[in-house]
Enzyme design. Structure first.
Site, PDB file in Angstrom:
ATOM      1  N   GLY A  18       0.785  -1.216   0.000  1.00  0.00           N
ATOM      2  CA  GLY A  18       0.000   0.000   0.000  1.00  0.00           C
ATOM      3  C   GLY A  18       0.824   1.277   0.000  1.00  0.00           C
ATOM      4  O   GLY A  18       2.060   1.267  -0.050  1.00  0.00           O
ATOM      5  N   GLU A  19       0.116   2.386   0.093  1.00  0.00           N
ATOM      6  CA  GLU A  19       0.701   3.725   0.011  1.00  0.00           C
ATOM      7  C   GLU A  19       1.700   3.969   1.147  1.00  0.00           C
ATOM      8  O   GLU A  19       1.408   3.752   2.316  1.00  0.00           O
ATOM      9  CB  GLU A  19      -0.427   4.769   0.075  1.00  0.00           C
ATOM     10  CG  GLU A  19       0.041   6.198  -0.040  1.00  0.00           C
ATOM     11  CD  GLU A  19      -1.114   7.196  -0.067  1.00  0.00           C
ATOM     12  OE1 GLU A  19      -0.850   8.391  -0.245  1.00  0.00           O
ATOM     13  OE2 GLU A  19      -2.277   6.770   0.089  1.00  0.00           O
ATOM     14  N   THR A  20       2.871   4.433   0.790  1.00  0.00           N
ATOM     15  CA  THR A  20       3.969   4.733   1.728  1.00  0.00           C
ATOM     16  C   THR A  20       4.139   3.642   2.784  1.00  0.00           C
ATOM     17  O   THR A  20       4.247   3.937   3.979  1.00  0.00           O
ATOM     18  CB  THR A  20       3.791   6.111   2.407  1.00  0.00           C
ATOM     19  OG1 THR A  20       2.523   6.197   3.064  1.00  0.00           O
ATOM     20  CG2 THR A  20       3.918   7.226   1.398  1.00  0.00           C
ATOM     21  N   ASN A  50       5.777  11.399  -2.261  1.00  0.00           N
ATOM     22  CA  ASN A  50       5.084  10.122  -2.076  1.00  0.00           C
ATOM     23  C   ASN A  50       5.336   9.317  -3.341  1.00  0.00           C
ATOM     24  O   ASN A  50       4.806   9.635  -4.408  1.00  0.00           O
ATOM     25  CB  ASN A  50       3.594  10.395  -1.868  1.00  0.00           C
ATOM     26  CG  ASN A  50       2.779   9.139  -1.656  1.00  0.00           C
ATOM     27  OD1 ASN A  50       3.177   8.045  -2.037  1.00  0.00           O
ATOM     28  ND2 ASN A  50       1.601   9.289  -1.076  1.00  0.00           N
ATOM     29  N   PRO A  96      -4.037   4.198   1.635  1.00  0.00           N
ATOM     30  CA  PRO A  96      -3.734   3.942   3.044  1.00  0.00           C
ATOM     31  C   PRO A  96      -4.701   2.912   3.635  1.00  0.00           C
ATOM     32  O   PRO A  96      -4.303   2.054   4.421  1.00  0.00           O
ATOM     33  CB  PRO A  96      -3.897   5.310   3.712  1.00  0.00           C
ATOM     34  CG  PRO A  96      -4.791   6.088   2.789  1.00  0.00           C
ATOM     35  CD  PRO A  96      -4.550   5.560   1.411  1.00  0.00           C
TER      36      PRO A  96
END
Length: 316
Positions: free
Chosen positions: A43-45, A115, A190
């Protein structure tokens, strides 16, 4: 290749401490590859953790907030950079197995944070995608990306690309990616809450591609743990303490077919979600809808994309 096995690693990141996060990512990615996955998405970051305090900690966006400033300093210190040797184990895993790994990270370029959803692939440099528009409070942390990181990786089984979070509500970004002809798209979130699931399913239908909507699992205690691993800071700790909720990212990852149906669905905890994708479904779906082809009107609409890097400074 008509069938592709994919995996989403829905796991808790190790916030701030990116070195420790890389070790966890390599372990989980290897387990997914050993389970047969040829494409693995995080997933994101995932590397560094999503900056939850922006939404969850009262006052985090106030001018000159000591906790927010401390968090930013730590993220700058910890962030990945170009040719970062800490990332070599991920590249080595791809070179060893031939798998493709998509993973989000905080990236530092000069004095700015981005990001970045990075794609690791066999024998090639990392394919970067830097988020074009940080959403709302995220602009306190991340710089905007540019068109130089809109792209796809050509694997032996097809093309894979990615967008991050609310980029899936940017119609022209979607059109650009559809033009590149993705077979599989990584939608990094997220948490894959209801409206994010809708955006991911819409993308699959519109782009006639499979979508891996990858979310995180993250709790308040994870922030405390990651902060301690990164060296600690009293002001940052106080900001985390102000967060009222305990569970902050709740997973919900899903794998979606080109007709928008859900092939596999995760719960709220840590798990690795697998699916076997029949790539023949893509061509079948294009018979009725090809938004980049027979269902487009290039005589009416035209999209121009600037793929030049916008560094802001030109040394001559």
């Amino acid at each position: 290749m008509s069938t592709l096995k994919v995996a989403i690693v829905q796991a808790a990141p190790i916030p701030f401490a990116i070195g420790d996060g890389i070790e966890k990512a390599v372990r989980l990615a290897r387990e997914a590859v050993e389970g047969g996955a040829q494409l693995v998405a995080f997933g994101e970051t995932f590397l560094g953790g999503y900056p939850l305090w922006l939404d969850e900690a009262p006052g985090a966006a106030l001018w000159d907030h000591p906790g927010t400033k401390a968090m930013h300093r730590i993220l700058l210190d910890q962030a990945v950079v170009a040719n970062d040797e800490r990332l070599l184990p991920l590249q080595e895993l791809c070179d060893e197995t031939g798998a493709v790994i998509s993973i989000g990270a905080h990236e530092r370029v000069r004095q700015s944070l981005y990001n970045n959803q990075m794609t690791f692939r066999l024998g090639l440099p990392v394919l970067d995608h830097r988020k074009l528009v940080p959403t709302h409070g995220e602009r306190l942390v991340w710089m905007r990306g540019d068109g130089s990181t809109l792209g796809v990786h050509q694997a032996e089984w097809g093309k894979v690309g990615s967008l991050i979070c609310w980029e899936h509500w940017m119609p022209l970004a979607r059109a650009a990616m559809h033009n590149l002809g993705e077979s599989v798209h990584v939608a990094a979130w997220p948490t894959v809450r209801e409206e994010y699931a809708l955006a991911s399913r819409h993308y699959a239908m519109e782009g006639r591609c499979f979508v891996l909507a990858a979310g995180l699992v993250q709790a308040k205690d994870d922030l405390f743990d990651g902060l301690k691993r990164a060296g600690g800071d009293a002001a940052a700790k106080e900001l985390i303490e102000a967060i009222e909720s305990e569970a902050l990212n709740r997973g919900g990852s899903m794998i979606i077919a080109p007709d928008a149906r859900i092939v596999a669905q995760a719960g709220e905890g840590e798990e690795t979600l697998f699916a076997d994708l029949d790539l023949g479904e893509i061509g079948q779906g294009l018979a009725s809808l090809d938004t980049d082809g027979h269902y487009s009107r290039p005589d009416v609409f035209e999209l121009r994309i600037d793929t030049g890097a916008k560094d802001g400074v030109s040394w001559r």
